[in-house]
Write a protein that holds these residues in place. Structure first.
Motif, PDB file in Angstrom:
ATOM      1  N   ASN A 185      47.624  40.279  36.646  1.00  0.00           N
ATOM      2  CA  ASN A 185      49.471  40.525  36.381  1.00  0.00           C
ATOM      3  C   ASN A 185      49.590  38.783  36.166  1.00  0.00           C
ATOM      4  OD1 ASN A 185      49.540  43.769  35.344  1.00  0.00           O
ATOM      5  ND2 ASN A 185      49.038  43.445  36.716  1.00  0.00           N
ATOM      6  N   PRO A 225      46.810  34.969  34.195  1.00  0.00           N
ATOM      7  CA  PRO A 225      46.319  35.960  34.737  1.00  0.00           C
ATOM      8  C   PRO A 225      44.768  36.164  34.287  1.00  0.00           C
ATOM      9  CG  PRO A 225      48.278  36.598  32.753  1.00  0.00           C
ATOM     10  CD  PRO A 225      47.884  34.583  32.658  1.00  0.00           C
ATOM     11  N   SER A 246      44.758  41.570  30.406  1.00  0.00           N
ATOM     12  CA  SER A 246      45.757  41.197  31.257  1.00  0.00           C
ATOM     13  C   SER A 246      47.292  41.151  30.613  1.00  0.00           C
ATOM     14  CB  SER A 246      44.961  39.320  31.547  1.00  0.00           C
ATOM     15  OG  SER A 246      45.390  38.826  30.804  1.00  0.00           O
ATOM     16  N   GLN A 247      48.346  40.847  32.161  1.00  0.00           N
ATOM     17  CA  GLN A 247      49.813  40.535  31.387  1.00  0.00           C
ATOM     18  C   GLN A 247      50.496  39.869  31.926  1.00  0.00           C
ATOM     19  OE1 GLN A 247      53.066  43.182  31.609  1.00  0.00           O
ATOM     20  NE2 GLN A 247      53.882  43.215  29.488  1.00  0.00           N
ATOM     21  N   SER A 249      52.510  38.431  34.084  1.00  0.00           N
ATOM     22  CA  SER A 249      54.610  39.151  34.467  1.00  0.00           C
ATOM     23  C   SER A 249      53.936  38.610  36.124  1.00  0.00           C
ATOM     24  CB  SER A 249      53.847  40.347  34.842  1.00  0.00           C
ATOM     25  OG  SER A 249      53.137  41.210  33.749  1.00  0.00           O
ATOM     26  N   ASP A 456      57.337  40.437  37.490  1.00  0.00           N
ATOM     27  CA  ASP A 456      57.591  41.698  38.504  1.00  0.00           C
ATOM     28  C   ASP A 456      58.522  41.254  39.258  1.00  0.00           C
ATOM     29  OD1 ASP A 456      57.276  42.799  40.559  1.00  0.00           O
ATOM     30  OD2 ASP A 456      56.406  41.403  41.854  1.00  0.00           O
ATOM     31  N   VAL A 465      54.451  47.020  38.639  1.00  0.00           N
ATOM     32  CA  VAL A 465      53.110  46.434  37.012  1.00  0.00           C
ATOM     33  C   VAL A 465      51.702  46.049  37.281  1.00  0.00           C
ATOM     34  CG1 VAL A 465      54.551  44.091  36.714  1.00  0.00           C
ATOM     35  CG2 VAL A 465      53.123  44.226  38.209  1.00  0.00           C
ATOM     36  N   THR A 466      51.518  46.851  38.785  1.00  0.00           N
ATOM     37  CA  THR A 466      50.173  47.489  38.493  1.00  0.00           C
ATOM     38  C   THR A 466      50.162  49.179  38.277  1.00  0.00           C
ATOM     39  OG1 THR A 466      50.486  48.004  40.618  1.00  0.00           O
ATOM     40  CG2 THR A 466      49.526  45.500  40.280  1.00  0.00           C
TER      41      THR A 466
END
Ligand SMILES: O=P(O)(O)OC[C@H]1O[C@H](OP(=O)(O)OP(=O)(O)O)[C@H](O)[C@@H]1O
Ligand SMILES: NC(=O)CC[C@H](N)C(=O)O
Ligand SMILES: [Mg+2]
Length: 501
Positions: A185, A225, A246-247, A249, A456, A465-466
């Motif tokens: 992230n 990420p 993946s993102q 954030s 985040d 976010v996780t």
């Protein structure tokens, strides 16, 4: 939000690591450490304290070798015992040392797995030591006498599969190289860069680009990420995407408070983001309090200066430095324990009466977390003779705990938790209070030249976010890590480590 650094150089890297850590000191004031590697041997020095206090000449002389990693710590897991200062070390495979910024959210499960399935011993309560053992195990199962970049990247991929939370990491594989990696992230920051010398190219990995700048390295880029960068001891650099999904954030609070303004983070200038925060806050004041009657805008040093300056410009009101900061006192928010934080505000900031006497003042801070700073500052402003004291925060109300590497584990310690803006205003003693809107903050950071869509923002909106953080988890960390628990329950972990005196 610790600071991490790793250098693969062409001559001894001890001084460069030390210098980089002093530049990253704002990310962690509790402990510092450096480990270097020379011809297959490791040299370590770590302890509680500021960089300048931990390393004496005799330590520096012993830290020989052309590659090494370093850490400044702000504890967010385990205890603040010096045994949990970083880098951590495991002897197998190869001798690996690791420095971590962030916080794992599934550390209990990982600790069990490490012992029961991976047959590894962890000697402290630090999540970073657990992370190191996961990485070491995944590298060990490749069963190679000489690990290649493929082995290193495969181990990082496995780390991504097993670990949850926020982590930016540098790890040194003795005799082979240094790897840097970032969670899928990209919650915590990490960059890498290079410097040309007569002996060849040197590489640095660091939490913030400012460490590269100051040491004459040029920024190559941020890690994406889930991405890893591996630099071999002889100076070959490889990068690889190691996460299946993946993102982007990144933690928005880095831009609000944690990072230095002269850093570029994920392509965004922290300084410019803070200027935009000031602009947007001024717009909100004009919308909500068109007849504000503010005579002077005063920042609460240090971090709010940038946004306060731009806020004043945008409002067309005078900007004045009404508080003088004692440069020898560190950041109060990252101090352990409420008593120390409270005492330090008074030691750190003193008012210049003439800027307050008979005036309507607008005090600007980057954020209000526990309310320790603003309560005392408002009182000081009144004692200095202010007619009215208005207050603005360049960040929205902090209402939820952070679990990714900022020590805000307990919702009940947050002044805005379960309170309205007016209730907070009353509690801190302000005539009125305005917080930044979250959409404006997101736009201030992610809406410049470099666009970032997602952040985040958990401390503001409670969205983690996780995806693995629920009420139960938050209750558990609140019990374990609130201020009272920390002051009574410190478990002393013995140091089993390299020679360290
Ligand atoms: O509401 P609180 O719990 O007091 O936390 C917020 C305050 O703490 C930080 O300042 P700090 O003194 O840590 O550092 P700075 O000098 O970089 O502003 C931050 O900039 C706010 O001023
Ligand atoms: N602030 C951080 O990044 C902390 C790293 C790690 N969780 C520790 O407590 O040591
Ligand atoms: Mg401050």
């Amino acid at each position: 939000m610790c600071g991490i650094v790793g250098i693969v150089g062409k001559s001894n890297v001890n001084q460069a690591l030390y210098d980089a850590l002093t530049v990253l000191q704002h990310r962690g004031q509790d402990a510092a450490g450096i480990v270097t590697s020379d011809q297959g041997r490791l040299f370590l020095r770590k302890d509680n304290g500021l960089v300048r206090d931990v390393f004496h000449q005799r330590h520096m002389q012993r830290l020989i070798g052309q590659m090494g990693i370093g850490h400044v710590r702000y504890p967010t897991a385990g205890s603040s015992s010096s045994a949990e200062a970083q880098p951590f070390y495991v002897n197998s495979p190869y001798g690996i040392t690791l420095a971590h910024n962030g916080n794992l959210t599934n550390v209990e499960q990982l600790s069990r797995e490490i012992y029961e399935s991976d047959l590894r011993h962890v000697n402290t309560t630090s999540d970073s030591e657990v992370l190191l053992n996961v990485f070491a195990h995944e590298l060990a199962v490749r069963n190679k006498l000489q690990p290649t970049e493929e082995d290193v990247f495969a181990a990082v991929s496995q780390v991504h599969k097993r670990c949850r939370g926020g982590y930016a990491v540098v790890a040194m594989i003795t005799g082979y190289g240094i790897v840097g990696f970032r969670d899928p992230n990209a919650i915590r920051p990490i960059v890498f860069g290079q410097r040309h010398t007569d002996e060849g190219v040197e590489y640095m990995i660091a939490s913030e680009s400012v460490a590269l700048d100051v040491l004459g390295f040029t920024l190559i880029r941020d890690l994406a990420p889930g991405e890893a960068v591996y630099i071999t001891e002889d100076g070959r650099l490889y990068t690889r995407q190691c996460a299946e999904s993946s993102q982007y954030s990144p933690c928005i609070f880095e831009h609000v408070y944690l990072a230095r303004p002269d850093s570029l983070m994920d392509g965004v200038s922290v300084y410019k983001a803070r200027l935009r925060m000031g602009e947007k806050l001024a717009d909100k004041i004009q919308r909500e309090r068109p007849d504000h009657g503010i005579d002077v805008v005063i920042p609460i040093p240090d971090t709010s200066r940038t946004s306060a300056l731009e806020l004043a410009n945008q409002l067309g009101v005078k900007f004045r430095e009404g508080f003088v900061k004692n440069r020898y006192i560190g950041r109060t928010f990252i101090m352990p324990g409420q008593a120390a934080r409270k005492k330090s505000v008074r030691q750190k900031l003193n008012a210049i009466d003439l800027e307050f006497r008979g005036k309507n003042v607008l005090l600007v801070d980057d954020s209000i977390v526990r309310g320790t700073t603003c309560k005392q500052i408002i009182q000081m402003a009144r004692e200095a003779g202010a007619k009215k004291v208005f207050f603005c925060s360049a960040a929205p109300a902090v209402r939820y705990p952070n679990v990714y590497g900022i020590d805000m584990p307990s919702a009940h310690e947050l002044i805005a938790h379960g309170r309205t803006t007016d209730e907070v205003a009353e509690l801190i003693g302000a005539d009125w209070l305005i917080y930044q809107d979250l959409d404006d903050l997101k736009d201030a950071v992610g809406g410049g030249k470099v666009k970032i869509e997602h952040f985040d923002c958990a401390v503001f909106d409670g969205e983690y976010v996780t995806g693995d953080v629920n009420e139960q988890y938050l209750d558990r960390i609140e019990q374990a890590r609130n201020d009272a628990a920390k002051s009574t329950g410190q478990r002393v972990s013995a140091i089993i480590d390299l020679h360290n005196n």
